[in-house]
Enzyme design. Sequence first.
Site, PDB file in Angstrom:
ATOM      1  N   TYR A 160       0.840  -1.203   0.000  1.00 46.15           N
ATOM      2  CA  TYR A 160       0.000   0.000   0.000  1.00 46.15           C
ATOM      3  C   TYR A 160       0.874   1.251   0.000  1.00 46.15           C
ATOM      4  O   TYR A 160       1.971   1.249   0.568  1.00 46.15           O
ATOM      5  CB  TYR A 160      -0.868   0.062   1.267  1.00 46.15           C
ATOM      6  N   TYR A 216      -0.846  -9.873   0.980  1.00 49.06           N
ATOM      7  CA  TYR A 216       0.240  -9.259   1.752  1.00 49.06           C
ATOM      8  C   TYR A 216       0.261  -9.819   3.173  1.00 49.06           C
ATOM      9  O   TYR A 216      -0.762 -10.258   3.677  1.00 49.06           O
ATOM     10  CB  TYR A 216       0.126  -7.730   1.753  1.00 49.06           C
ATOM     11  N   ARG A 250      -3.011 -11.913   4.136  1.00 50.59           N
ATOM     12  CA  ARG A 250      -4.362 -11.600   3.685  1.00 50.59           C
ATOM     13  C   ARG A 250      -4.565 -12.069   2.247  1.00 50.59           C
ATOM     14  O   ARG A 250      -3.709 -11.834   1.406  1.00 50.59           O
ATOM     15  CB  ARG A 250      -4.603 -10.072   3.696  1.00 50.59           C
ATOM     16  N   HIS A 258      -7.348  -8.477  -2.042  1.00 48.69           N
ATOM     17  CA  HIS A 258      -8.672  -7.866  -1.896  1.00 48.69           C
ATOM     18  C   HIS A 258      -8.644  -6.402  -2.300  1.00 48.69           C
ATOM     19  O   HIS A 258      -7.594  -5.768  -2.304  1.00 48.69           O
ATOM     20  CB  HIS A 258      -9.160  -7.990  -0.445  1.00 48.69           C
ATOM     21  N   HIS A 289     -10.639  -2.896  -1.041  1.00 48.10           N
ATOM     22  CA  HIS A 289     -11.545  -2.315  -0.044  1.00 48.10           C
ATOM     23  C   HIS A 289     -12.596  -1.476  -0.767  1.00 48.10           C
ATOM     24  O   HIS A 289     -12.246  -0.680  -1.650  1.00 48.10           O
ATOM     25  CB  HIS A 289     -10.773  -1.412   0.917  1.00 48.10           C
TER      26      HIS A 289
HETATM   27 FE   FE2 Z   1      -6.167  -4.340   2.845  1.00 45.58          FE
END
Ligand code: FE2
Lengths: 277, 192
Positions: A143, A182, A192, A195, A197
Amino acid sequence: MSTETTKDESFENSHVLDPAATADSQETISKEITSVHEAYRQEVIAGKKAETQPRINFAPYRSSLLRYPTKNLHHVDPETIELCSPAFGQRDVHALESDLTIQHNGEPIGERIVVAGRVLDGDGRPVAGQLVEIWQANAAGRYIHKRDQHPAPIDPNFTGVGRAITGPNGEYSFTTIKPAPYPWKNHHNAWRPAHIHFSLFGTDFTQRMITQMYFPGDPLFSLDPIYQAITDQDARDRLVATYDHSITTHEWATGYNWDIVLTGSNRTWMEDEEGDH
Amino acid sequence: MSQAPKLKLAPTPGQTIGPFYGYALPFEKDNELVNQANPNSVRLHGVITDGKGEVIPDSLLEIWQADENGNVISRDGSLVRDGYTFTGWGRTAVDNVGHYTFTTVNPGATEEGKAPFIMLTVFARGLLNRLFTRIYLPEDTAALAADPLLSSLTEEQRKTLIATREEDGSLRFDIRLQGEHETVFLSYPRES
Ligand SMILES: [Fe+2]
């Protein structure tokens, strides 16, 4: 929308100090998940209505332990303000904000995809002219956020933030890059599933929701305590997009379909009832 | 009130906002429903804490309210604030010490005799689904006493939903997700 790392962020390295971080193994977490799910299945067999939402009290997701309300939610009939929603329009969102691949000078790295679908309410009616916001990791699972310390490359051509206003039939479409899984600090070797959000508004503010869209067949599904906080398999499936070749475009991008259903609007039936008196 | 009609479609589940929304959801003047220079502007602020009383810096709050006259506004321009248009909606990322601030106005009663309140939505890392609650203004004690929600609560619970008016006119409203004085959070008809 900021396209650079937020300047006033001062959480640097705070992930290391996350008090909720544990050294539990995946096996421990998976066992806990299985036991909650098994208890739920027994309740359903005994006649309990199927759950549609995640448990907010879900111990395998360690950061939830001190953050879920312990008292039952208090049921209330909505009043005027709760039966309406803020309005958003073209003034708020530029049409180009739904393309996450054109926010910089160059092309982002990764698999270009289109995610398209409709926002509906619990009665199947389209939610038109409402705001949809998305954010996601890049093709390496990173991110643009200072707190994200995962040592995967940042892509200077990808921020991972998009917005759109739904069309007259509740439709939306984002062009983006397929995000990667990640690692995170919930337990040892926690990852995770990939995905995106999503943040959504309805016609009533009581329909406000934030969720995550997943990709079909992700091998990390069964291991992930956030996804598995939804105890019901049918409900979990509703967060998984479908590969859709009719959305895929020739020599350009593969396509996924994901429709979102908000809770039921209360305005119409409550107004009808008022009219009865 | 009669039974709410059944849903035709099963709603999509919510998920946590996670830790990384900070570069995506906040925007310029997101917490300024009105300009601070507006003579009727009111500061709404407080802290958000967990079951140990520790602050929760990684949470995001939204408010939605009527204007001073109790009118529900349907006007765009929330994301690109011009400083003049009141849209009734605001958002803020809680700061590093768990504190939040909105600049807004006191909402009016949407119907004669009703207790005015601001609707609040809470998102946080560690919180698997959003939470809803109401922030009532403390002044109209007769309307508060007649309010159907407040009347159905214990004195202790009731206190968690009524803001405190500070000397400078600010509204103080603390949010406790768990533990002693846990805030009352709400559910509505037709959620499943
Ligand atoms: Fe996330």
